[in-house]
Design a protein around this motif. Structure first.
Motif, PDB file in Angstrom:
ATOM      1  N   GLY A 178     -12.510   0.170  -4.861  1.00  0.00           N
ATOM      2  CA  GLY A 178     -12.663  -1.471  -5.116  1.00  0.00           C
ATOM      3  C   GLY A 178     -11.739  -1.848  -6.123  1.00  0.00           C
ATOM      4  N   SER A 179     -11.153  -2.598  -7.323  1.00  0.00           N
ATOM      5  CA  SER A 179     -10.501  -2.975  -7.446  1.00  0.00           C
ATOM      6  C   SER A 179     -10.629  -3.596  -9.345  1.00  0.00           C
ATOM      7  N   PHE A 180      -9.170  -3.318 -10.199  1.00  0.00           N
ATOM      8  CA  PHE A 180      -9.496  -3.525 -11.212  1.00  0.00           C
ATOM      9  C   PHE A 180      -7.643  -3.471 -12.078  1.00  0.00           C
ATOM     10  N   LYS A 181      -7.917  -3.878 -13.199  1.00  0.00           N
ATOM     11  CA  LYS A 181      -6.720  -3.942 -14.140  1.00  0.00           C
ATOM     12  C   LYS A 181      -6.799  -2.528 -14.832  1.00  0.00           C
ATOM     13  N   PRO A 182      -5.466  -1.943 -14.704  1.00  0.00           N
ATOM     14  CA  PRO A 182      -5.710  -0.788 -15.106  1.00  0.00           C
ATOM     15  C   PRO A 182      -4.876  -0.540 -16.321  1.00  0.00           C
ATOM     16  N   ASN A 183      -5.468  -0.181 -17.033  1.00  0.00           N
ATOM     17  CA  ASN A 183      -5.228  -0.074 -18.640  1.00  0.00           C
ATOM     18  C   ASN A 183      -5.012  -1.431 -19.091  1.00  0.00           C
ATOM     19  N   GLY A 184      -5.775  -2.554 -18.212  1.00  0.00           N
ATOM     20  CA  GLY A 184      -6.207  -4.024 -18.784  1.00  0.00           C
ATOM     21  C   GLY A 184      -5.604  -5.041 -19.045  1.00  0.00           C
ATOM     22  N   GLU A 185      -4.047  -4.610 -17.961  1.00  0.00           N
ATOM     23  CA  GLU A 185      -3.591  -5.548 -17.855  1.00  0.00           C
ATOM     24  C   GLU A 185      -3.167  -5.442 -16.618  1.00  0.00           C
ATOM     25  N   ASP A 186      -2.613  -6.719 -16.394  1.00  0.00           N
ATOM     26  CA  ASP A 186      -2.369  -6.821 -15.213  1.00  0.00           C
ATOM     27  C   ASP A 186      -1.658  -6.380 -13.755  1.00  0.00           C
ATOM     28  N   SER A 187      -1.363  -5.869 -12.734  1.00  0.00           N
ATOM     29  CA  SER A 187      -1.101  -5.073 -11.885  1.00  0.00           C
ATOM     30  C   SER A 187      -0.773  -6.026  -9.902  1.00  0.00           C
ATOM     31  N   ARG A 188       0.686  -5.398 -10.484  1.00  0.00           N
ATOM     32  CA  ARG A 188       1.015  -6.379  -9.372  1.00  0.00           C
ATOM     33  C   ARG A 188       2.022  -5.814  -8.469  1.00  0.00           C
ATOM     34  N   ASP A 189       2.967  -5.822  -8.192  1.00  0.00           N
ATOM     35  CA  ASP A 189       4.063  -4.975  -6.968  1.00  0.00           C
ATOM     36  C   ASP A 189       3.855  -3.971  -7.374  1.00  0.00           C
ATOM     37  N   GLN A 190       3.552  -2.692  -7.275  1.00  0.00           N
ATOM     38  CA  GLN A 190       2.980  -1.246  -7.405  1.00  0.00           C
ATOM     39  C   GLN A 190       3.330  -0.737  -6.147  1.00  0.00           C
ATOM     40  N   THR A 191       3.862   1.206  -7.085  1.00  0.00           N
ATOM     41  CA  THR A 191       3.894   2.217  -6.374  1.00  0.00           C
ATOM     42  C   THR A 191       3.551   3.365  -6.762  1.00  0.00           C
ATOM     43  N   LEU A 192       3.775   4.193  -6.230  1.00  0.00           N
ATOM     44  CA  LEU A 192       2.660   5.971  -6.123  1.00  0.00           C
ATOM     45  C   LEU A 192       4.032   6.734  -6.603  1.00  0.00           C
ATOM     46  N   GLU A 241      10.702  -6.038 -10.588  1.00  0.00           N
ATOM     47  CA  GLU A 241       9.059  -5.338  -9.070  1.00  0.00           C
ATOM     48  C   GLU A 241       9.253  -4.346  -8.020  1.00  0.00           C
ATOM     49  N   ALA A 242       9.345  -4.503  -6.950  1.00  0.00           N
ATOM     50  CA  ALA A 242       9.576  -3.658  -5.756  1.00  0.00           C
ATOM     51  C   ALA A 242      10.240  -2.564  -6.675  1.00  0.00           C
ATOM     52  N   PRO A 243       8.704  -1.772  -7.413  1.00  0.00           N
ATOM     53  CA  PRO A 243       9.074  -0.225  -7.589  1.00  0.00           C
ATOM     54  C   PRO A 243       9.485   0.370  -6.739  1.00  0.00           C
ATOM     55  N   ALA A 244      10.476   0.864  -6.502  1.00  0.00           N
ATOM     56  CA  ALA A 244      10.620   2.607  -5.671  1.00  0.00           C
ATOM     57  C   ALA A 244      11.196   4.137  -6.064  1.00  0.00           C
ATOM     58  N   VAL A 245      10.260   4.665  -6.716  1.00  0.00           N
ATOM     59  CA  VAL A 245      10.322   5.981  -7.624  1.00  0.00           C
ATOM     60  C   VAL A 245      10.952   7.281  -6.171  1.00  0.00           C
ATOM     61  N   PHE A 246      11.712   7.759  -7.093  1.00  0.00           N
ATOM     62  CA  PHE A 246      12.458   9.112  -5.862  1.00  0.00           C
ATOM     63  C   PHE A 246      12.777  10.487  -7.114  1.00  0.00           C
ATOM     64  N   LYS A 247      12.932  11.426  -7.008  1.00  0.00           N
ATOM     65  CA  LYS A 247      12.974  12.170  -8.005  1.00  0.00           C
ATOM     66  C   LYS A 247      14.428  13.382  -7.710  1.00  0.00           C
ATOM     67  N   HIS A 248      15.549  14.578  -7.869  1.00  0.00           N
ATOM     68  CA  HIS A 248      17.029  14.061  -7.515  1.00  0.00           C
ATOM     69  C   HIS A 248      17.479  14.821  -8.736  1.00  0.00           C
ATOM     70  N   GLU A 249      17.285  16.183  -8.048  1.00  0.00           N
ATOM     71  CA  GLU A 249      17.613  18.076  -9.233  1.00  0.00           C
ATOM     72  C   GLU A 249      17.140  16.859 -10.432  1.00  0.00           C
ATOM     73  N   GLY A 250      15.917  16.753 -10.817  1.00  0.00           N
ATOM     74  CA  GLY A 250      15.427  16.820 -12.311  1.00  0.00           C
ATOM     75  C   GLY A 250      15.464  15.988 -12.594  1.00  0.00           C
ATOM     76  N   LYS A 251      15.469  14.835 -12.124  1.00  0.00           N
ATOM     77  CA  LYS A 251      15.762  13.553 -12.668  1.00  0.00           C
ATOM     78  C   LYS A 251      15.001  12.781 -11.802  1.00  0.00           C
ATOM     79  N   TYR A 252      14.877  11.719 -12.423  1.00  0.00           N
ATOM     80  CA  TYR A 252      13.529  10.636 -11.912  1.00  0.00           C
ATOM     81  C   TYR A 252      14.289   9.069 -11.948  1.00  0.00           C
ATOM     82  N   PRO A 271       1.146  -0.719   0.305  1.00  0.00           N
ATOM     83  CA  PRO A 271      -0.185   0.202  -0.464  1.00  0.00           C
ATOM     84  C   PRO A 271       0.948   1.261  -0.512  1.00  0.00           C
ATOM     85  N   LYS A 272       0.418   2.167  -0.867  1.00  0.00           N
ATOM     86  CA  LYS A 272       1.576   3.151  -0.996  1.00  0.00           C
ATOM     87  C   LYS A 272      -0.148   4.879  -0.755  1.00  0.00           C
TER      88      LYS A 272
END
Length: 342
Positions: free
Chosen positions: A172-186, A232-243, A129-130
């Protein structure tokens, strides 16, 4: 298919063993992070917030994670991987001012044991959960991986709340863009746009999708990344304008080498730049798996890389590994430290 059940006696013994073990562990100093030990909350109970992420709001950090049941079992009829799991207890929340001392705010998205058809029934799976805050709607929006016991449902679930400490209302839940969704982040960008990052196509490809203004649905704008590379297990952050995106390989509960990629925009081209971990045990991510990277408020260019050290045969006793993430020669670096302070 009927699942294995433990007797009340074995459950009681398991709880006693875990509590006894937890009580024997050294506790954190009020100013130090010590990875791999049992972390207790301010009431002395082990923190139960696995596969989680942290949101900073109004001078307070809120840590959301999987609230694991106190018994672990394996589904023997699932033969594609070691399907160890614990009963889904919902999503927990802890709050802190200093990122070390955590107060239990409760289970902010409870499971629904009375409804066997619900996504949130304890027999199902609620993972990673995020939560992000929507400045326009004034809602706190939670996304999570919703799964069936055999891990073939592969849905994304959404819940909202007026408060960071809930209770959250499940949409509720769904398949985003019609595809599987497993490990996730925001990821919420500086311009207020939010993105859902998730493993798809049976974990072979990582999707990044732009969310709508309410953060509760996809817009249909998305990219496919690391095609057939099984991240899998994605983790995203931003630093000095890059992702930057840290992920793991797909080896079930067992650890593997982490990988980092960089892009000029969330929906742009991602370039792999290697393993961010260095030193001893870097090749198995210090026996852990990525879940989130947290920018620390008030400390410029200071990040915490958050990992889970899974204990597949006793999932409630999985541990937390938090390490400082720094930059060397323009690349993110994570190095093991027995203990460290802010």
């Amino acid at each position: 298919m009927e699942m294995k059940k433990l007797t009340y006696y074995s459950i009681a013994i398991g709880i006693l063993a875990f509590c006894t073990y937890a009580c024997k562990q050294p506790q954190q100093n009020s100013a130090e992070i010590i990875s791999g030990i049992v972390w207790n909350d301010t009431e002395g109970n082990p923190i139960n917030a696995h596969g989680g992420g942290i949101m900073f709001h109004n001078d307070t950090y809120y840590w959301y994670g999987e609230f694991k049941g106190d018994s672990t079992y394996r589904l023997d009829w699932v033969t594609t991987w070691e399907c160890w799991r614990a009963e889904a207890g919902g999503v927990s929340c802890y709050s802190s001012k200093d990122l070390v001392n955590w107060t239990f705010e409760g289970v902010v998205l409870p499971s629904t044991p009375e409804d066997e058809t619900s996504d949130l029934h304890p027999s199902q799976v609620i993972e990673r959960p995020k939560v992000i805050y929507n400045d326009k709607t004034k809602k706190f929006v939670m996304w999570m991986h919703i799964e069936s016991p055999d891990y073939e449902k592969a849905h994304a679930g959404v819940a909202i709340s007026d408060s960071p400490t809930g209770k959250f209302t499940y949409l509720g839940s769904f398949k985003p863009n019609g595809e599987d969704s497993r490990d996730q982040t925001l990821f919420k960008d500086d311009d207020g746009r939010a993105y859902h990052i998730y493993s798809s196509e049976w974990n072979k490809t990582l999707y990044i999708g732009l969310l709508n203004d309410e953060y509760t649905q996809h817009t249909g704008v998305y990219t496919r990344n690391f095609i057939n590379l099984s991240r899998e297990a994605p983790a995203v952050f931003k630093h000095e304008g890059k992702y930057y995106l840290i992920s793991s390989g797909c080896t079930g509960w067992d650890p593997n080498v982490a990988e980092c990629a960089v892009a000029d925009s969330m929906l742009g081209e991602w370039r792999v730049i290697g393993n961010p971990c260095i030193g001893s045990d870097a090749d198995n991510t210090y026996h852990a798996q990525s879940t989130f990277v947290l920018p620390v408020e008030g400390k410029q260019n200071f990040y915490i890389a958050m990992f889970d050290r899974w204990n597949k045969t006793n999932l409630i006793d999985s541990r937390y590994v938090w390490l400082p993430l720094t930059f060397k020669e323009g690349k993110p670096v994570v190095e093991w430290k027995d203990k460290w302070a802010f």
